[in-house]
Design an enzyme around this catalytic site. Structure first.
Site, mmCIF file in Angstrom:
data_model
loop_
_atom_site.group_PDB
_atom_site.id
_atom_site.type_symbol
_atom_site.label_atom_id
_atom_site.label_comp_id
_atom_site.label_asym_id
_atom_site.label_seq_id
_atom_site.Cartn_x
_atom_site.Cartn_y
_atom_site.Cartn_z
ATOM 1 N N GLU A 63 -6.762 1.550 8.557
ATOM 2 C CA GLU A 63 -7.624 2.144 9.589
ATOM 3 C C GLU A 63 -7.349 1.603 10.994
ATOM 4 O OE1 GLU A 63 -9.040 1.160 6.492
ATOM 5 O OE2 GLU A 63 -8.739 3.257 5.959
ATOM 6 N N HIS A 126 1.575 -0.124 -2.995
ATOM 7 C CA HIS A 126 0.531 0.135 -1.975
ATOM 8 C C HIS A 126 0.857 -0.617 -0.682
ATOM 9 C CE1 HIS A 126 -4.036 0.214 -1.067
ATOM 10 N NE2 HIS A 126 -3.508 1.390 -0.821
ATOM 11 N N ARG A 165 0.577 -18.682 8.159
ATOM 12 C CA ARG A 165 0.737 -17.995 9.441
ATOM 13 C C ARG A 165 -0.560 -17.897 10.232
ATOM 14 N NH1 ARG A 165 4.336 -17.564 6.109
ATOM 15 N NH2 ARG A 165 6.523 -17.058 6.570
HETATM 16 O O1 LIG Z 1 -4.757 -3.095 -0.629
HETATM 17 N N1 LIG Z 1 -4.650 -4.078 0.040
HETATM 18 C C1 LIG Z 1 -5.036 -4.220 1.362
HETATM 19 C C2 LIG Z 1 -5.751 -3.239 2.093
HETATM 20 N N2 LIG Z 1 -6.130 -2.081 1.498
HETATM 21 C C3 LIG Z 1 -7.108 -1.173 2.072
HETATM 22 C C4 LIG Z 1 -6.490 -0.173 3.039
HETATM 23 O O2 LIG Z 1 -6.068 -0.821 4.229
HETATM 24 C C5 LIG Z 1 -7.512 0.901 3.420
HETATM 25 O O3 LIG Z 1 -8.636 0.279 4.032
HETATM 26 C C6 LIG Z 1 -7.980 1.695 2.217
HETATM 27 O O4 LIG Z 1 -6.850 2.209 1.527
HETATM 28 C C7 LIG Z 1 -8.899 2.847 2.597
HETATM 29 O O5 LIG Z 1 -8.253 3.688 3.513
HETATM 30 N N3 LIG Z 1 -6.055 -3.432 3.384
HETATM 31 C C8 LIG Z 1 -5.690 -4.605 4.008
HETATM 32 O O6 LIG Z 1 -5.966 -4.779 5.198
HETATM 33 N N4 LIG Z 1 -5.016 -5.575 3.325
HETATM 34 C C9 LIG Z 1 -4.661 -5.431 2.036
HETATM 35 O O7 LIG Z 1 -4.031 -6.343 1.455
#
Ligand SMILES: O=Nc1c(NC[C@H](O)[C@H](O)[C@H](O)CO)[nH]c(=O)[nH]c1=O
Length: 193
Positions: A63, A126, A165
């Site tokens: 997002e 993912h 980091r």
């Molecule tokens: O899956 N792992 C992660 C993640 N998944 C959620 C994704 O960014 C999003 O919010 C959803 O898919 C809904 O749109 N978001 C992160 O910031 N770090 C991660 O490690």
């Protein structure tokens, strides 16, 4: 021996009068919180005032591009609407889930925006898809809007890499959030010149 890899010699820029936003994902909060603190510390050290730093959150890193785009657009509306219009009123009218912590609308649009997220590799693809989409998305928002968007997306293979980091590991690695804060000041200043 001086390491080859690294951000290079620190530069000093006067951040007085800059308005900067930090927008961060809420996944992997321990690392996120340290990165955000590091970025904010550098902004304050460069003379950016507390009231000119806006912190926003989005659910996850995916997002971040839409969050940056909507936040910058809202700050441009604020700038044209002048003081007194609360940013949350402007944001809520745009049916976004972003709620700013600002109470009164400073007159300026943001000079720079720092986008912070932490992606930790899991057992599926993912990670790769989000990392690719967010990298391209943030670059597109930056070039389309003209506002510098500092790339604060950590794409790490292990939790330990993320902690390191963020300056939380045992190796003494510096907090990368500090680099992002300094970059935001430099780009914000150069944008004014
Ligand atoms: O899956 N792992 C992660 C993640 N998944 C959620 C994704 O960014 C999003 O919010 C959803 O898919 C809904 O749109 N978001 C992160 O910031 N770090 C991660 O490690």
């Amino acid at each position: 021996m001086t390491p080859i890899k690294g951000p290079g010699a620190a530069q000093s820029h006067d951040g007085t009068g800059l308005r900067v936003a930090i927008i961060h994902a809420r996944w992997n909060e321990q690392i996120i919180d340290a990165l955000v603190s590091g970025a904010k510390k550098q902004l304050l050290a460069a003379g950016v005032t507390e009231e000119n730093i806006t912190v926003e959150t989005v659910p996850g890193s995916y997002e971040l591009p839409i969050g940056v785009q909507r936040l910058y657009a809202a700050s441009q509306v604020q700038a044209s609407a002048g003081e007194g219009i609360s940013a949350s009123d402007l944001l809520s009218s745009s049916t976004t889930d972003l709620k700013t912590t600002a109470t009164t609308a400073p007159k300026k649009a943001f000079d720079a925006i720092i986008a912070i997220g932490v992606l930790i590799k899991g057992a599926t693809m993912h990670f790769e898809y989000i990392a690719d989409a967010v990298s391209h998305g943030l670059m597109r928002v930056q070039l389309d809007s003209g506002v510098p968007v500092i790339f604060g997306l950590l794409t790490v293979l292990t939790e330990e890499q993320g902690l390191e980091r963020a300056g939380l590991g045992s190796s003494g690695m510096h907090n990368h959030g500090e680099d992002w804060g300094s970059a935001a000041v430099e780009l914000g200043v150069k944008r004014r010149e």
